[in-house]
Design a protein around this motif. Structure first.
Motif, PDB file in Angstrom:
ATOM      1  N   ASN A 175       1.002  -1.270   0.053  1.00 30.29           N
ATOM      2  CA  ASN A 175       0.202  -0.182   0.094  1.00 30.29           C
ATOM      3  C   ASN A 175       1.100   1.517   0.474  1.00 30.29           C
ATOM      4  OD1 ASN A 175      -2.858  -1.167  -0.404  1.00 30.29           O
ATOM      5  ND2 ASN A 175      -2.457  -1.815   2.066  1.00 30.29           N
ATOM      6  N   PRO A 176       0.825   1.991  -0.908  1.00 25.58           N
ATOM      7  CA  PRO A 176      -0.476   2.267  -1.799  1.00 25.58           C
ATOM      8  C   PRO A 176      -0.368   1.305  -3.488  1.00 25.58           C
ATOM      9  CG  PRO A 176       1.001   3.504  -2.115  1.00 25.58           C
ATOM     10  CD  PRO A 176       1.627   3.940  -0.817  1.00 25.58           C
ATOM     11  N   ALA A 177      -0.950   1.133  -3.451  1.00 27.03           N
ATOM     12  CA  ALA A 177      -0.562   0.026  -4.684  1.00 27.03           C
ATOM     13  C   ALA A 177      -0.212   0.467  -6.709  1.00 27.03           C
ATOM     14  CB  ALA A 177      -2.340  -0.571  -5.423  1.00 27.03           C
ATOM     15  N   SER A 178       0.019   1.244  -5.972  1.00 30.28           N
ATOM     16  CA  SER A 178       0.172   2.687  -6.930  1.00 30.28           C
ATOM     17  C   SER A 178       2.403   2.486  -6.782  1.00 30.28           C
ATOM     18  CB  SER A 178       0.722   3.874  -7.539  1.00 30.28           C
ATOM     19  OG  SER A 178       0.775   4.475  -5.275  1.00 30.28           O
ATOM     20  N   GLN A 179       2.656   1.498  -5.634  1.00 30.63           N
ATOM     21  CA  GLN A 179       3.960   0.598  -5.316  1.00 30.63           C
ATOM     22  C   GLN A 179       3.921   0.009  -4.983  1.00 30.63           C
ATOM     23  OE1 GLN A 179       6.214   3.894  -5.962  1.00 30.63           O
ATOM     24  NE2 GLN A 179       6.108   5.550  -4.276  1.00 30.63           N
ATOM     25  N   ARG A 180       3.318  -0.981  -5.600  1.00 33.64           N
ATOM     26  CA  ARG A 180       4.032  -2.346  -5.767  1.00 33.64           C
ATOM     27  C   ARG A 180       5.265  -2.582  -6.538  1.00 33.64           C
ATOM     28  NH1 ARG A 180      -1.002  -3.648  -7.729  1.00 33.64           N
ATOM     29  NH2 ARG A 180      -0.218  -4.225  -9.870  1.00 33.64           N
ATOM     30  N   GLY A 181       5.606  -3.696  -6.679  1.00 34.18           N
ATOM     31  CA  GLY A 181       7.458  -3.521  -7.163  1.00 34.18           C
ATOM     32  C   GLY A 181       7.215  -4.080  -8.709  1.00 34.18           C
ATOM     33  N   ILE A 182       8.655  -3.486  -9.394  1.00 34.60           N
ATOM     34  CA  ILE A 182       8.148  -4.525 -10.421  1.00 34.60           C
ATOM     35  C   ILE A 182       8.212  -5.602 -10.535  1.00 34.60           C
ATOM     36  CG2 ILE A 182       9.667  -4.657 -12.556  1.00 34.60           C
ATOM     37  CD1 ILE A 182      10.634  -1.353 -11.793  1.00 34.60           C
ATOM     38  N   ILE A 183       8.632  -6.863  -9.774  1.00 36.96           N
ATOM     39  CA  ILE A 183       8.454  -7.722 -10.451  1.00 36.96           C
ATOM     40  C   ILE A 183       6.759  -8.415  -9.585  1.00 36.96           C
ATOM     41  CG2 ILE A 183       9.385 -10.188  -8.736  1.00 36.96           C
ATOM     42  CD1 ILE A 183      12.058  -9.043  -8.032  1.00 36.96           C
ATOM     43  N   PRO A 184       6.250  -7.772  -8.803  1.00 32.12           N
ATOM     44  CA  PRO A 184       4.778  -8.479  -8.387  1.00 32.12           C
ATOM     45  C   PRO A 184       4.421  -8.045 -10.277  1.00 32.12           C
ATOM     46  CG  PRO A 184       5.571  -6.963  -6.588  1.00 32.12           C
ATOM     47  CD  PRO A 184       6.692  -7.262  -7.821  1.00 32.12           C
ATOM     48  N   ARG A 185       4.653  -6.630 -10.215  1.00 31.21           N
ATOM     49  CA  ARG A 185       3.674  -6.360 -11.520  1.00 31.21           C
ATOM     50  C   ARG A 185       4.113  -6.754 -12.953  1.00 31.21           C
ATOM     51  NH1 ARG A 185       1.433  -1.512 -11.323  1.00 31.21           N
ATOM     52  NH2 ARG A 185       2.586  -0.272  -8.890  1.00 31.21           N
ATOM     53  N   TRP A 186       5.590  -7.889 -12.971  1.00 34.20           N
ATOM     54  CA  TRP A 186       5.591  -8.218 -13.944  1.00 34.20           C
ATOM     55  C   TRP A 186       5.344  -9.927 -13.687  1.00 34.20           C
ATOM     56  CZ3 TRP A 186       8.550 -12.665 -14.233  1.00 34.20           C
ATOM     57  CH2 TRP A 186       8.852 -13.385 -15.454  1.00 34.20           C
ATOM     58  N   VAL A 187       4.903 -10.420 -12.921  1.00 32.93           N
ATOM     59  CA  VAL A 187       4.236 -11.376 -12.653  1.00 32.93           C
ATOM     60  C   VAL A 187       2.972 -11.057 -12.793  1.00 32.93           C
ATOM     61  CG1 VAL A 187       3.576 -13.355 -11.003  1.00 32.93           C
ATOM     62  CG2 VAL A 187       5.990 -12.785 -10.636  1.00 32.93           C
ATOM     63  N   LYS A 188       2.070 -10.470 -12.624  1.00 26.58           N
ATOM     64  CA  LYS A 188       0.851  -9.919 -13.237  1.00 26.58           C
ATOM     65  C   LYS A 188       0.576 -10.325 -14.127  1.00 26.58           C
ATOM     66  CE  LYS A 188      -3.272  -7.739 -11.917  1.00 26.58           C
ATOM     67  NZ  LYS A 188      -3.821  -6.145 -10.870  1.00 26.58           N
ATOM     68  N   THR A 189       1.333  -9.495 -14.920  1.00 30.08           N
ATOM     69  CA  THR A 189       1.554  -9.278 -16.669  1.00 30.08           C
ATOM     70  C   THR A 189       0.865 -10.685 -17.148  1.00 30.08           C
ATOM     71  OG1 THR A 189       2.234  -7.139 -16.370  1.00 30.08           O
ATOM     72  CG2 THR A 189       2.348  -8.356 -18.271  1.00 30.08           C
ATOM     73  N   PHE A 190       2.616 -11.422 -16.820  1.00 27.94           N
ATOM     74  CA  PHE A 190       2.868 -12.951 -17.261  1.00 27.94           C
ATOM     75  C   PHE A 190       0.852 -13.862 -17.259  1.00 27.94           C
ATOM     76  CE2 PHE A 190       6.636 -12.146 -18.761  1.00 27.94           C
ATOM     77  CZ  PHE A 190       7.313 -12.759 -20.136  1.00 27.94           C
ATOM     78  N   HIS A 191       0.685 -13.054 -15.696  1.00 28.06           N
ATOM     79  CA  HIS A 191      -0.652 -14.347 -15.332  1.00 28.06           C
ATOM     80  C   HIS A 191      -1.183 -13.631 -16.422  1.00 28.06           C
ATOM     81  CE1 HIS A 191      -2.906 -16.333 -12.496  1.00 28.06           C
ATOM     82  NE2 HIS A 191      -3.739 -15.623 -13.031  1.00 28.06           N
ATOM     83  N   ILE A 192      -1.479 -12.813 -16.735  1.00 26.61           N
ATOM     84  CA  ILE A 192      -2.895 -12.335 -17.289  1.00 26.61           C
ATOM     85  C   ILE A 192      -2.844 -12.791 -18.653  1.00 26.61           C
ATOM     86  CG2 ILE A 192      -3.492 -10.731 -18.020  1.00 26.61           C
ATOM     87  CD1 ILE A 192      -3.084  -8.716 -15.444  1.00 26.61           C
ATOM     88  N   LEU A 193      -1.850 -12.732 -19.024  1.00 27.57           N
ATOM     89  CA  LEU A 193      -0.832 -12.829 -20.586  1.00 27.57           C
ATOM     90  C   LEU A 193      -1.166 -14.810 -21.074  1.00 27.57           C
ATOM     91  CD1 LEU A 193       2.110 -10.647 -21.858  1.00 27.57           C
ATOM     92  CD2 LEU A 193      -0.265 -10.276 -22.707  1.00 27.57           C
ATOM     93  N   TYR A 194      -0.909 -15.410 -19.775  1.00 28.21           N
ATOM     94  CA  TYR A 194      -0.858 -16.850 -20.661  1.00 28.21           C
ATOM     95  C   TYR A 194      -1.801 -17.641 -19.069  1.00 28.21           C
ATOM     96  CZ  TYR A 194       3.569 -15.031 -22.517  1.00 28.21           C
ATOM     97  OH  TYR A 194       3.811 -14.807 -24.045  1.00 28.21           O
ATOM     98  N   SER A 195      -2.634 -16.960 -18.428  1.00 26.19           N
ATOM     99  CA  SER A 195      -3.998 -18.254 -17.764  1.00 26.19           C
ATOM    100  C   SER A 195      -4.452 -18.900 -18.952  1.00 26.19           C
ATOM    101  CB  SER A 195      -4.093 -17.161 -16.836  1.00 26.19           C
ATOM    102  OG  SER A 195      -5.120 -16.017 -17.930  1.00 26.19           O
ATOM    103  N   THR A 196      -4.946 -19.635 -19.230  1.00 24.00           N
ATOM    104  CA  THR A 196      -6.408 -20.231 -20.054  1.00 24.00           C
ATOM    105  C   THR A 196      -7.443 -19.794 -19.605  1.00 24.00           C
ATOM    106  OG1 THR A 196      -6.333 -22.299 -17.697  1.00 24.00           O
ATOM    107  CG2 THR A 196      -4.167 -22.275 -20.242  1.00 24.00           C
ATOM    108  N   PRO A 197      -8.052 -19.438 -20.568  1.00 25.08           N
ATOM    109  CA  PRO A 197      -9.882 -19.139 -19.832  1.00 25.08           C
ATOM    110  C   PRO A 197     -10.301 -19.791 -19.191  1.00 25.08           C
ATOM    111  CG  PRO A 197      -9.206 -19.169 -22.244  1.00 25.08           C
ATOM    112  CD  PRO A 197      -7.593 -19.174 -21.590  1.00 25.08           C
TER     113      PRO A 197
END
Length: 129
Positions: A107-129
């Protein structure tokens, strides 16, 4: 990927921590983000000219990791999804803010780090629908 194939050096000045604030430390650094310049003054010699350094990008204490990720890291993530190699190398002395930028805070969410953001991006891109 011509623009992404070069090494870029980005500098970020983290906010003062609690200890530094309690000690009433003086900030001797200023940044011009538009010019990607960092200026350091010598507090022991006010007449000395400040030292000016130019980088590929600069982010001052008021910057948020969200913007740094969008500007710097996300283009690398896009390149990786296209099969290119990409590396973010956090370098600096102890206490300079590497973990603050790479891991971030919840907190705040705007200060979440680069690593968790990268993981979230890859999760969104590669999660099965």
């Amino acid at each position: 990927m011509s623009d992404g194939e070069c090494v870029k050096v980005i500098v970020r000045c983290r906010p003062m921590n609690t200890r530094e604030k309690e000690l009433k430390c003086e900030c001797v650094l200023s940044m011009d983000s538009k010019r990607a310049q960092c200026t350091i003054k010598n507090p022991a010699d006010p007449k000395a000219p400040p030292k000016v350094f130019t980088f590929d990008g600069s982010y001052f204490t008021d910057s948020v990791t969200e913007n740094i990720y969008a500007d710097i890291a996300y283009p690398l993530v896009e390149g990786v999804t296209e099969g290119y190699n990409g590396t973010i190398f956090a370098y600096g002395q102890t206490g300079c803010g590497k973990s603050f930028t790479m891991q971030g805070i919840t907190n705040p969410a705007s200060q979440r780090g680069i690593i968790p953001r990268w993981v979230k991006t890859f999760h969104i891109l590669y999660s099965t629908p």
